[in-house]
Design a protein around this motif. Sequence first.
Motif, mmCIF file in Angstrom:
data_model
loop_
_atom_site.group_PDB
_atom_site.id
_atom_site.type_symbol
_atom_site.label_atom_id
_atom_site.label_comp_id
_atom_site.label_asym_id
_atom_site.label_seq_id
_atom_site.Cartn_x
_atom_site.Cartn_y
_atom_site.Cartn_z
ATOM 1 N N LEU A 1 17.290 -24.482 -39.542
ATOM 2 C CA LEU A 1 16.586 -23.285 -39.079
ATOM 3 C C LEU A 1 16.520 -23.274 -37.558
ATOM 4 C CD1 LEU A 1 14.857 -20.752 -39.664
ATOM 5 C CD2 LEU A 1 12.854 -22.248 -39.643
ATOM 6 N N GLU A 2 16.252 -24.423 -36.955
ATOM 7 C CA GLU A 2 16.164 -24.501 -35.500
ATOM 8 C C GLU A 2 17.477 -24.094 -34.849
ATOM 9 O OE1 GLU A 2 14.667 -27.668 -32.092
ATOM 10 O OE2 GLU A 2 15.733 -28.413 -33.866
ATOM 11 N N GLU A 3 18.595 -24.581 -35.374
ATOM 12 C CA GLU A 3 19.900 -24.218 -34.829
ATOM 13 C C GLU A 3 20.178 -22.731 -35.005
ATOM 14 O OE1 GLU A 3 22.302 -28.443 -35.642
ATOM 15 O OE2 GLU A 3 22.480 -26.750 -37.040
ATOM 16 N N ARG A 4 19.825 -22.199 -36.154
ATOM 17 C CA ARG A 4 20.128 -20.808 -36.458
ATOM 18 C C ARG A 4 19.237 -19.839 -35.690
ATOM 19 N NH1 ARG A 4 23.254 -20.011 -40.737
ATOM 20 N NH2 ARG A 4 22.236 -18.107 -41.458
ATOM 21 N N ALA A 5 18.129 -20.347 -35.172
ATOM 22 C CA ALA A 5 17.221 -19.504 -34.397
ATOM 23 C C ALA A 5 17.625 -19.382 -32.938
ATOM 24 C CB ALA A 5 15.798 -20.058 -34.477
ATOM 25 N N VAL A 6 18.604 -20.162 -32.501
ATOM 26 C CA VAL A 6 19.026 -20.128 -31.102
ATOM 27 C C VAL A 6 19.787 -18.835 -30.806
ATOM 28 C CG1 VAL A 6 20.500 -21.246 -29.372
ATOM 29 C CG2 VAL A 6 19.083 -22.639 -30.898
ATOM 30 N N CYS A 7 19.531 -18.282 -29.643
ATOM 31 C CA CYS A 7 20.182 -17.044 -29.192
ATOM 32 C C CYS A 7 21.579 -17.355 -28.667
ATOM 33 C CB CYS A 7 19.322 -16.423 -28.095
ATOM 34 S SG CYS A 7 19.911 -14.851 -27.453
ATOM 35 N N ARG A 8 22.574 -16.594 -29.088
ATOM 36 C CA ARG A 8 23.957 -16.742 -28.631
ATOM 37 C C ARG A 8 24.495 -15.372 -28.214
ATOM 38 N NH1 ARG A 8 23.998 -22.112 -27.867
ATOM 39 N NH2 ARG A 8 23.416 -23.254 -29.776
ATOM 40 N N PRO A 9 25.352 -15.317 -27.188
ATOM 41 C CA PRO A 9 25.831 -14.019 -26.711
ATOM 42 C C PRO A 9 26.711 -13.308 -27.723
ATOM 43 C CG PRO A 9 26.982 -15.823 -25.601
ATOM 44 C CD PRO A 9 25.864 -16.442 -26.387
ATOM 45 N N ASP A 10 26.417 -12.026 -27.917
ATOM 46 C CA ASP A 10 27.242 -11.150 -28.754
ATOM 47 C C ASP A 10 27.535 -11.763 -30.124
ATOM 48 O OD1 ASP A 10 28.557 -8.762 -29.218
ATOM 49 O OD2 ASP A 10 30.476 -9.471 -28.423
ATOM 50 N N SER A 11 26.516 -12.333 -30.731
ATOM 51 C CA SER A 11 26.661 -12.948 -32.046
ATOM 52 C C SER A 11 26.881 -11.883 -33.121
ATOM 53 C CB SER A 11 25.415 -13.758 -32.391
ATOM 54 O OG SER A 11 24.278 -12.896 -32.499
ATOM 55 N N LYS A 12 27.225 -12.320 -34.299
ATOM 56 C CA LYS A 12 27.373 -11.408 -35.441
ATOM 57 C C LYS A 12 26.071 -10.653 -35.673
ATOM 58 C CE LYS A 12 28.270 -11.481 -40.461
ATOM 59 N NZ LYS A 12 26.905 -11.190 -40.926
ATOM 60 N N VAL A 13 24.962 -11.355 -35.585
ATOM 61 C CA VAL A 13 23.655 -10.719 -35.749
ATOM 62 C C VAL A 13 23.447 -9.657 -34.666
ATOM 63 C CG1 VAL A 13 21.157 -11.088 -35.579
ATOM 64 C CG2 VAL A 13 22.566 -12.659 -36.927
ATOM 65 N N ALA A 14 23.788 -9.988 -33.419
ATOM 66 C CA ALA A 14 23.606 -9.040 -32.319
ATOM 67 C C ALA A 14 24.431 -7.775 -32.531
ATOM 68 C CB ALA A 14 23.978 -9.704 -30.994
ATOM 69 N N ARG A 15 25.647 -7.944 -33.015
ATOM 70 C CA ARG A 15 26.487 -6.767 -33.284
ATOM 71 C C ARG A 15 25.867 -5.899 -34.379
ATOM 72 N NH1 ARG A 15 31.949 -6.166 -31.695
ATOM 73 N NH2 ARG A 15 32.151 -7.238 -29.696
ATOM 74 N N GLU A 16 25.346 -6.520 -35.408
ATOM 75 C CA GLU A 16 24.732 -5.753 -36.488
ATOM 76 C C GLU A 16 23.524 -4.970 -35.977
ATOM 77 O OE1 GLU A 16 23.854 -8.112 -39.920
ATOM 78 O OE2 GLU A 16 25.859 -8.996 -40.004
ATOM 79 N N VAL A 17 22.751 -5.595 -35.091
ATOM 80 C CA VAL A 17 21.566 -4.934 -34.553
ATOM 81 C C VAL A 17 21.951 -3.725 -33.713
ATOM 82 C CG1 VAL A 17 19.595 -5.197 -32.989
ATOM 83 C CG2 VAL A 17 20.138 -7.016 -34.616
ATOM 84 N N ILE A 18 22.947 -3.868 -32.847
ATOM 85 C CA ILE A 18 23.325 -2.743 -31.983
ATOM 86 C C ILE A 18 23.986 -1.629 -32.790
ATOM 87 C CG2 ILE A 18 25.606 -3.616 -31.291
ATOM 88 C CD1 ILE A 18 23.091 -1.884 -28.951
ATOM 89 N N LEU A 19 24.774 -1.977 -33.797
ATOM 90 C CA LEU A 19 25.424 -0.950 -34.609
ATOM 91 C C LEU A 19 24.407 -0.187 -35.464
ATOM 92 C CD1 LEU A 19 28.703 -2.798 -35.687
ATOM 93 C CD2 LEU A 19 28.472 -0.910 -34.047
ATOM 94 N N LYS A 20 23.356 -0.875 -35.882
ATOM 95 C CA LYS A 20 22.311 -0.186 -36.652
ATOM 96 C C LYS A 20 21.592 0.836 -35.774
ATOM 97 C CE LYS A 20 20.143 -2.327 -39.974
ATOM 98 N NZ LYS A 20 20.253 -1.467 -41.186
ATOM 99 N N ALA A 21 21.416 0.503 -34.497
ATOM 100 C CA ALA A 21 20.786 1.454 -33.579
ATOM 101 C C ALA A 21 21.695 2.647 -33.319
ATOM 102 C CB ALA A 21 20.446 0.760 -32.259
ATOM 103 N N ILE A 22 22.993 2.391 -33.149
ATOM 104 C CA ILE A 22 23.944 3.475 -32.915
ATOM 105 C C ILE A 22 23.974 4.431 -34.103
ATOM 106 C CG2 ILE A 22 26.416 3.971 -32.686
ATOM 107 C CD1 ILE A 22 26.592 1.352 -31.021
ATOM 108 N N ALA A 23 23.807 3.866 -35.300
ATOM 109 C CA ALA A 23 23.829 4.689 -36.513
ATOM 110 C C ALA A 23 22.631 5.638 -36.601
ATOM 111 C CB ALA A 23 23.867 3.785 -37.750
ATOM 112 N N LYS A 24 21.627 5.443 -35.756
ATOM 113 C CA LYS A 24 20.443 6.316 -35.747
ATOM 114 C C LYS A 24 20.677 7.595 -34.941
ATOM 115 C CE LYS A 24 16.915 5.399 -37.215
ATOM 116 N NZ LYS A 24 16.307 5.697 -38.526
ATOM 117 N N LYS A 25 21.897 7.765 -34.415
ATOM 118 C CA LYS A 25 22.179 8.969 -33.629
ATOM 119 C C LYS A 25 21.846 10.221 -34.430
ATOM 120 C CE LYS A 25 25.778 11.320 -30.969
ATOM 121 N NZ LYS A 25 27.194 11.323 -30.521
ATOM 122 N N GLY A 26 21.165 11.139 -33.780
ATOM 123 C CA GLY A 26 20.765 12.375 -34.443
ATOM 124 C C GLY A 26 19.295 12.415 -34.789
#
Length: 357
Positions: free
Chosen positions: A89-114
């Motif tokens: 859990l400790e390893e998985r909680a570390v922040c990494r640049p442009d991770s898979k999780v980060a991409r999912e978060v930004i794409l979910k926001a983009i999908a809110k257009k409108g």
Amino acid sequence: MNIDFHYGVIYVVSRLAGLPVADATTVAHACQYVDDATTPGLLYFAGGERFERIASAHKIFDYENLFNELNRLVWTPFHFLPAGEGNTLEERAVCRPDSKVAREVILKAIAKKGTDNDLHRLGVTLHTYVDTWAHQGFAGIESDYNKVSHLEAEDCTPAQWFEHIRRATDHLVDDVEAEVLSRTVPLGHGAALHYPDQPWAKWHYVNGKGQRVVRDNLPDFLVAADMACRAVQAYCAGADDLNTQPGLKAQEKSVLRELLSTSVDTDENVRLQVIHDWLAAGAFPGLQEELVAYIPKGPGSWKHKATGIKVKDDGKSGPVWTPAFEQSDYRKFHDAVKEHRFAVIQEILPENGLRLV
């Protein structure tokens, strides 16, 4: 990252990506306001109406806040987005640049257009997204990855070093070292002082795992700016993939590199003024305009425009609710913050094997 990037650079890349001035200003304001929205709880109106707010930041060195377990609801979704990489859990909680999780978060926001607060949601999420470059290697939970020793930086005079410590520790004794801060500030990059957020910094340290970490911020910040541009381009195009977007052009990258590498005042507001001046002078290709002043609190702020509250919200004399509140940037921002936190904490992280709250 500081206001020079979250407000200034995000405004520039949003304009270069194709957003009109008003929309780019909203996105950049929401991006920076994540660091300034520190008042949680219900907003009580004089007529009995209520509006729920959640804090997307704390004062970084508010020690009572830092030791509160509920801060996983602040640091994790907004500032130290877990990458979900590793075995523990400790390893998985570390922040990494442009991770898979980060991409999912930004794409979910983009999908809110409108939706009526889509620009605010994009700005909030861009804050979290670009911070994955600045805050890489640290975590929003108590972790040995946040412990810092043998901290050194290039081009840092003794006077600058003591100024970093003075600013970071506020009222604490002047000779506090990073090792002590590691024990005092167990969340995020507090023990690394301001180096993670300075675009030009070259620095290194040893974390609590005994690993030597070498950081060169400028290349990372330039990639973050380019990916933020791609995110805005994807929003404009209604696309669901950042890789297919062109990003910043070569000349735009060159100007931004020069700006970030030469504007090295330790005062983030001075650096923001430099961006303002470069914009006004037409330094960025195709742009010559004024950067709207960012007002976090008091008259002219989003909160004041929506509620009439100037600075302090004591709950004793509530503002009068009107239908205009529902169309305010303040309401739209806080709803975007709530939506973003829910998406990260309740949807995306559990889907990637992380249940932190």
